[in-house]
Enzyme design. Structure first.
Site, PDB file in Angstrom:
ATOM      1  N   GLU A  72      18.104  14.029 -71.915  1.00 42.51           N
ATOM      2  CA  GLU A  72      17.047  13.247 -72.543  1.00 42.51           C
ATOM      3  C   GLU A  72      16.133  14.122 -73.386  1.00 42.51           C
ATOM      4  O   GLU A  72      15.744  13.737 -74.494  1.00 42.51           O
ATOM      5  CB  GLU A  72      16.219  12.506 -71.495  1.00 42.51           C
ATOM      6  CG  GLU A  72      15.231  11.544 -72.140  1.00 42.51           C
ATOM      7  CD  GLU A  72      14.093  11.111 -71.237  1.00 42.51           C
ATOM      8  OE1 GLU A  72      13.719   9.927 -71.293  1.00 42.51           O
ATOM      9  OE2 GLU A  72      13.564  11.967 -70.499  1.00 42.51           O
ATOM     10  N   TRP A  94      17.503   4.856 -70.119  1.00 46.60           N
ATOM     11  CA  TRP A  94      17.046   3.930 -71.155  1.00 46.60           C
ATOM     12  C   TRP A  94      17.935   2.687 -71.273  1.00 46.60           C
ATOM     13  O   TRP A  94      17.694   1.826 -72.116  1.00 46.60           O
ATOM     14  CB  TRP A  94      16.992   4.641 -72.512  1.00 46.60           C
ATOM     15  CG  TRP A  94      15.843   5.579 -72.656  1.00 46.60           C
ATOM     16  CD1 TRP A  94      15.801   6.899 -72.329  1.00 46.60           C
ATOM     17  CD2 TRP A  94      14.531   5.260 -73.148  1.00 46.60           C
ATOM     18  NE1 TRP A  94      14.560   7.434 -72.595  1.00 46.60           N
ATOM     19  CE2 TRP A  94      13.761   6.447 -73.104  1.00 46.60           C
ATOM     20  CE3 TRP A  94      13.939   4.097 -73.644  1.00 46.60           C
ATOM     21  CZ2 TRP A  94      12.434   6.508 -73.519  1.00 46.60           C
ATOM     22  CZ3 TRP A  94      12.621   4.154 -74.051  1.00 46.60           C
ATOM     23  CH2 TRP A  94      11.880   5.339 -73.987  1.00 46.60           C
ATOM     24  N   TYR A 140       9.923   8.325 -78.897  1.00 45.34           N
ATOM     25  CA  TYR A 140       9.533   9.738 -78.844  1.00 45.34           C
ATOM     26  C   TYR A 140      10.130  10.625 -79.940  1.00 45.34           C
ATOM     27  O   TYR A 140       9.399  11.314 -80.660  1.00 45.34           O
ATOM     28  CB  TYR A 140       9.915  10.329 -77.486  1.00 45.34           C
ATOM     29  CG  TYR A 140       9.256   9.666 -76.319  1.00 45.34           C
ATOM     30  CD1 TYR A 140       7.994  10.052 -75.890  1.00 45.34           C
ATOM     31  CD2 TYR A 140       9.894   8.636 -75.631  1.00 45.34           C
ATOM     32  CE1 TYR A 140       7.377   9.443 -74.805  1.00 45.34           C
ATOM     33  CE2 TYR A 140       9.291   8.010 -74.543  1.00 45.34           C
ATOM     34  CZ  TYR A 140       8.031   8.417 -74.135  1.00 45.34           C
ATOM     35  OH  TYR A 140       7.427   7.803 -73.078  1.00 45.34           O
ATOM     36  N   CYS A 212       5.185   6.345 -72.545  1.00 38.64           N
ATOM     37  CA  CYS A 212       4.451   6.523 -71.290  1.00 38.64           C
ATOM     38  C   CYS A 212       3.750   7.877 -71.308  1.00 38.64           C
ATOM     39  O   CYS A 212       2.559   7.965 -71.044  1.00 38.64           O
ATOM     40  CB  CYS A 212       5.393   6.425 -70.099  1.00 38.64           C
ATOM     41  SG  CYS A 212       6.091   4.775 -69.863  1.00 38.64           S
ATOM     42  N   ARG A 266       0.042   7.880 -69.879  1.00 35.31           N
ATOM     43  CA  ARG A 266      -0.775   6.684 -69.650  1.00 35.31           C
ATOM     44  C   ARG A 266      -0.288   5.889 -68.446  1.00 35.31           C
ATOM     45  O   ARG A 266      -1.064   5.238 -67.744  1.00 35.31           O
ATOM     46  CB  ARG A 266      -0.745   5.780 -70.893  1.00 35.31           C
ATOM     47  CG  ARG A 266       0.628   5.197 -71.185  1.00 35.31           C
ATOM     48  CD  ARG A 266       0.663   4.125 -72.256  1.00 35.31           C
ATOM     49  NE  ARG A 266       2.026   3.664 -72.452  1.00 35.31           N
ATOM     50  CZ  ARG A 266       2.603   2.697 -71.736  1.00 35.31           C
ATOM     51  NH1 ARG A 266       1.925   2.075 -70.785  1.00 35.31           N
ATOM     52  NH2 ARG A 266       3.858   2.340 -71.969  1.00 35.31           N
ATOM     53  N   ASP A 269       5.327   6.051 -63.285  1.00 33.48           N
ATOM     54  CA  ASP A 269       6.167   5.560 -62.196  1.00 33.48           C
ATOM     55  C   ASP A 269       6.361   6.741 -61.243  1.00 33.48           C
ATOM     56  O   ASP A 269       7.204   7.601 -61.461  1.00 33.48           O
ATOM     57  CB  ASP A 269       7.507   5.075 -62.767  1.00 33.48           C
ATOM     58  CG  ASP A 269       8.515   4.668 -61.690  1.00 33.48           C
ATOM     59  OD1 ASP A 269       8.243   4.889 -60.501  1.00 33.48           O
ATOM     60  OD2 ASP A 269       9.587   4.150 -62.057  1.00 33.48           O
TER      61      ASP A 269
END
Length: 428
Positions: A72, A94, A140, A212, A266, A269
């Protein structure tokens, strides 16, 4: 009084911080609704801090999928926003977001039973399908490597107050934030503007999921003489003589600076995502450090809405370890608050109310023992250098050229011991 439960666990600092955060969410988290409909226990404003010299930040309290982390991050760094590269390399984090986007925007082929498994099969086998439906929007990688820069064409009339007619705005050459960061680290390493941002407000509505972890900043400092000596002794194999060490430190390839990275997130998980994020930014710090010839120092996570999904509570309890009885919790509290040797009055039939806020700092779990953190080995044998020859001198500053030569297998974790993996559902 039994002292069994006051003995310290065998734990590395990173796993301890993480397990303490999990426990805190279970004990004190506020139950909240969320976008996915799953529900969470949530808190706001947490920090994870790790010294990279203590080992690579890959949790050992459960087994982590290392190849997925590397895959990733390289996907981000290459500016890719299509999941095809990810699924072809066994990284499926994803998949749910891409499938949800597909189901929202397409009715699919009526001759097929559309489920996520079928969707991923099509991504792997049908290039045209993957090109259209594997795309996640300007997430991203797009922002890191191709942030759109808007300009006003010269000669146009202003509307006043710094405003221009929107029809006159045009896109200039996109900004490569990663390349700019590398350039700035090499030319102005004390800058306070060494930042990369993924939160592009003007393009959030085009993303399948807003970022995130939305930005990071790096910070460098000069290494002390003692730190340079330690680096030489740790990274070269020879008989140690003072003259030799001085000669090694004088070499151009010996690092002169330490580099730290802090990322901002922000939405966190905590069970599935955070361990992945910690290792991913640890790897990013290592890659940047290699590129600019610095030593990885501090890794810091600044966490906003930090939550534990309600369907992750049972897996989290497994990872935490042994659940303590009220009597065992009392033993811990008593031993931590009274000097050794004092007379102790303990009535097991009259235990305190542990739901009272007075007792909430007392842990509910005896954390499982963890393992020493592993070591990261990066093979730069085939990475281009400033000299033009692979493996000779400092690495090339050309990020695109450098990334073309990086392979997933160049990043190997050594001496990784962990508890078994713990499965949990992913909420999309």
């Amino acid at each position: 009084m039994d002292d069994t439960f006051v003995k310290k666990n065998i734990m590395n600092s990173l796993d301890r911080q993480y397990l303490e955060l999990l426990q805190s969410l279970l004990l004190h988290g506020t139950e909240k609704k969320d976008r996915t409909g799953t529900g969470t226990l949530s808190t706001f404003g947490c920090t994870i801090r790790h010294n990279m010299q203590e080992g690579f930040p890959l949790l050992t309290s459960k087994k982590m999928y290392w190849k997925g982390i590397v895959t990733e991050l390289l996907w981000f760094l290459n500016g890719d926003t299509n999941i095809k590269f990810l699924v072809e390399n066994g990284c499926h984090i994803w998949d749910g977001d891409a499938f949800k986007n597909f189901m929202n925007k397409s009715e699919g082929d009526p001759d097929l039973i559309w489920n996520q498994e079928q969707f991923i099969h099509m991504i792997k086998t049908d290039n045209e399908f993957a090109k259209q439906w594997g795309e996640l929007g300007p997430v991203y990688g797009k922002q890191w490597r191709r942030w759109n820069k808007y300009i006003v064409k010269p000669g146009l009339v202003s509307l006043g107050d710094g405003r221009y007619n929107e029809n006159y705005w045009d896109i200039d050459k996109p900004i490569d934030q990663i390349q700019n960061l590398i350039n700035d680290l090499k030319t102005n390493p004390d800058s306070r503007r060494l930042m990369v941002n993924a939160w592009n407000v003007g393009e959030l509505d085009q993303m399948v999921l807003p970022p995130c972890h939305y930005g990071f900043q790096v910070y460098t400092r000069e290494l002390t003489w003692e730190e340079q000596v330690q680096w030489v002794m740790k990274n070269t194999e020879t008989e140690w003589e003072n003259l030799y060490i001085v000669e090694e430190i004088a070499k151009e390839t010996t690092p002169r600076r330490a580099i730290s990275l802090a990322w901002n997130q922000r939405s966190v998980d905590t069970f599935l995502g955070l361990p992945f994020n910690i290792a991913s930014y640890g790897l990013l710090l290592e890659i940047i450090a290699k590129t600019v010839n610095m030593v990885p120092d501090q890794l810091i996570g600044n966490l906003g809405d930090t939550h534990l999904y309600l369907n992750h509570i049972d897996p989290a309890i497994i990872q935490l370890g042994e659940k303590l009885s009220d009597e065992q919790r009392y033993n811990i509290w008593f031993n931590n608050n009274y000097e050794t040797g004092m007379e102790r009055h303990f009535d097991p039939e009259n235990l305190p109310n542990f739901e009272d806020p007075y007792w909430t700092p007392t842990p509910k779990f005896k954390f499982r023992d963890t393992f020493p953190l592993p070591k990261l080995r990066i093979n730069t044998e085939f990475w281009p250098t400033e000299s033009g020859e692979c493996g000779v001198g400092n690495l090339s500053s050309d990020v695109t050229h450098l990334l073309k030569c990086m392979k997933i297998e160049d990043f190997q974790i050594e001496n990784y011991q962990s508890h078994p993996p713990i499965k949990a559902p992913l909420s999309n």
